[in-house]
Design an enzyme around this catalytic site. Structure first.
Site, PDB file in Angstrom:
ATOM      1  N   CYS A 195     -10.657 -16.879 -55.554  1.00 37.62           N
ATOM      2  CA  CYS A 195     -10.574 -15.519 -55.013  1.00 37.62           C
ATOM      3  C   CYS A 195      -9.940 -15.538 -53.636  1.00 37.62           C
ATOM      4  CB  CYS A 195     -11.942 -14.853 -54.988  1.00 37.62           C
ATOM      5  SG  CYS A 195     -13.207 -15.905 -54.326  1.00 37.62           S
ATOM      6  N   GLU A 223     -18.815  -9.527 -55.118  1.00 39.46           N
ATOM      7  CA  GLU A 223     -17.757 -10.440 -54.637  1.00 39.46           C
ATOM      8  C   GLU A 223     -16.593 -10.307 -55.607  1.00 39.46           C
ATOM      9  OE1 GLU A 223     -17.846 -12.128 -51.925  1.00 39.46           O
ATOM     10  OE2 GLU A 223     -19.976 -12.219 -51.419  1.00 39.46           O
TER      11      GLU A 223
END
Ligand SMILES: *[C@@H]1O[C@H](CO)[C@@H](O)[C@H](O)[C@H]1NC(C)=O
Length: 500
Positions: A291, A257
């Site tokens: 993010c 990720e």
């Protein structure tokens, strides 16, 4: 096993936040924090790591034998234990990471939610029985735990990301070994202690959920270690690439990720009452350190100036302050290095032709505060626009047509999250389709951030391709066996082969 790290942060980070909040904060919490961070300055070393892996592997033998629904019951208890401590843990996140209190609590809530989800899943995971072409044979797909799952998490979600990984990994029958960010080790310790108590109250080894606090040496050891059956890594694309290569070198499995460079596209038919708060939340929330933070805002040329003006007005109203104050919407950056990166990016944006509409400067108060910033006038392909700077800078860009703006959405290296605002049904489905967004998260009329745990979370290209949390992400924490069982009396081979 728990070893505490030397806090990497100097005054202005966790200590200054603690000192600033001392008057108001829960005395007990502060006492714990201070004791942990100043008296036991110790980081896990490679020997500790070795011992921890051995204990986790031993613990796995016990855990793997427990039926999945019973493992779910343990995860349910972990969720309940977190519920009871949600406020105090949320404050600790706020203190150590710097995000505002409600977001700290929200993050623990995400862990609680994923526990609930995992409990249900613990009665549903499994494979199909497929039709065999051979008479008297059964073709069965069996899913088993991979074994030991290494989880390396980032500073920005010091609870939730571990929660997503560990709750699912646990019901699948894996043991976990966690390495949190070196700058959020108090949170890692607190969470691990809560889980360990639940496990031990159930007469299970606490090492089912192990923790090693440490730096890059521990991370590298995990990436290279054949005993790490899956390595889930959340962090920057730069470090993620090194991790991926080290894991691939040993034919291991990774779940990545990594970075995002997320865009919101606003068409001329969009409801601007939705757009302004959405863009504000996505760009400024968590001080731009998610993010999924919106970093690029593409505005149709016909509404560009109007939206920029309204957005700048909304930015001016953001309540900046101590993350522990219930009034605050916007807190500090995590570290001094982040402040430096922010200033560098603003400088580069100016050099590449951008104008700073608002923000752009450091705020003169202790604790790494910078102004939420809007930059206009850059071309869509300016190098800084293609760079993920983990700070609250929004690049506002102008477009004319759907086709070009969909292409611009996709032209960056990262592929995490993306949103359009429109009422046009055809456009919505083109956006979801093969020539639309190439991201893992594709939204319509909601911003780029704020994912639900029920969906699979992750992104394509330099975001790493991993999926966590909901949908069938559980499969990444298990290994699949295709099993053929002969229950007949004769020997028919596949494809009609005669073997005489
Ligand atoms: C299936 O098992 C039976 C009974 O043992 C045996 O006679 C037969 O050859 C086996 N078939 C295959 C395909 O192995």
């Amino acid at each position: 096993m728990v070893k505490l790290p030397i806090p990497h942060q100097g005054p202005g980070d966790v200590e200054s936040r603690a000192a600033a909040g001392a008057r108001r904060c829960q005395g007990l919490l502060l006492a714990i924090c201070l004791r942990l961070s100043w008296e036991e300055k110790q980081s896990g070393n490679l020997e500790d790591y070795e011992e921890t892996v051995k204990k986790a592997k031993e613990a796995w033998k016990v855990w793997a034998d427990i039926p999945a629904p019973k493992r779910g019951e343990i995860v349910r208890q972990i969720g309940d234990a977190l519920r009871q401590k949600i406020k105090v843990l949320g404050s600790l996140v706020s203190l150590e990471m710097g995000k505002i209190f409600v977001e700290g609590v929200g993050e623990v809530q995400e862990y609680v939610d994923v526990c609930d989800y995992a409990v249900g899943l613990s009665r549903m995971i499994g494979g199909p029985i497929l039709p065999s072409e051979r008479p008297g044979h059964a073709l069965i797909e069996q899913w088993n735990p991979v074994g030991l799952v290494g989880v390396i998490t980032a500073f920005n979600f010091p609870v939730a990301v571990y929660g997503w990984n560990s709750a699912i990994a646990m019901i699948c029958g894996n043991a976990c070994l966690w390495k949190g960010a070196p700058t959020t080790s108090l949170v890692s310790v607190a969470v691990t202690k809560i889980i360990a108590k639940v496990l031990e109250d159930n007469k299970l080894p606490g090492a089912i959920c192990s923790l090693v606090c440490g730096g890059a040496d521990i991370g590298t050891a995990m990436a290279r270690d054949e005993r790490m059956d899956l390595l889930s890594f959340t962090g920057s694309t730069k470090v993620g690439k090194q991790v991926a290569l080290m894991v691939q070198e040993r034919f291991g499995r990774s779940l990545l990720e990594l970075g995002g460079n997320n865009a919101i596209i606003v068409f001329e038919d969009a409801d601007l009452n939705l757009v302004i708060p959405s863009a504000l939340f996505a760009a400024v929330g968590t001080a731009g350190q998610r993010c999924t933070t919106a970093r690029r805002l593409f505005l149709h040329e016909s509404i560009h100036d109007e939206v920029v003006a309204k957005l700048a007005k909304a930015y001016a109203q953001v309540r900046i302050g101590d993350p522990w104050d219930s009034d605050t919407l916007y807190g500090p950056l995590h570290t001094k290095e982040a402040v430096k990166m922010f200033l560098d990016a603003v400088e580069q944006a100016k050099q590449q032709g951008g104008s700073v509409v608002c923000g752009g400067k450091v705020i003169n108060r202790p604790g790494n505060y910078v102004e939420p910033t809007i930059v206009t006038g850059l071309p869509h392909n300016a190098p800084i626009v293609h760079t993920e700077t983990f700070a609250p800078i929004l690049y506002v860009l102008k477009f004319k047509e759907e086709e070009e703006v969909f292409a611009w959405n996709n032209e960056v290296k990262q592929g995490l999250s993306s949103s359009i605002f429109t009422k046009d049904l055809g456009r919505i489905f083109r956006w979801l389709g093969p020539k639309g967004s190439d991201c893992g998260i594709v939204n319509v009329n909601i911003p780029t951030s704020g994912a639900e745990i029920g969906g699979a979370f992750g992104g394509e290209k330099h975001t790493g391709g991993g999926r966590e949390s909901g949908s069938d992400s559980w499969k990444l924490y298990m290994r699949r066996s295709t099993c053929t069982i002969n229950y007949s009396k004769d020997l028919p081979l596949a494809q009609g082969i005669k073997f005489q």
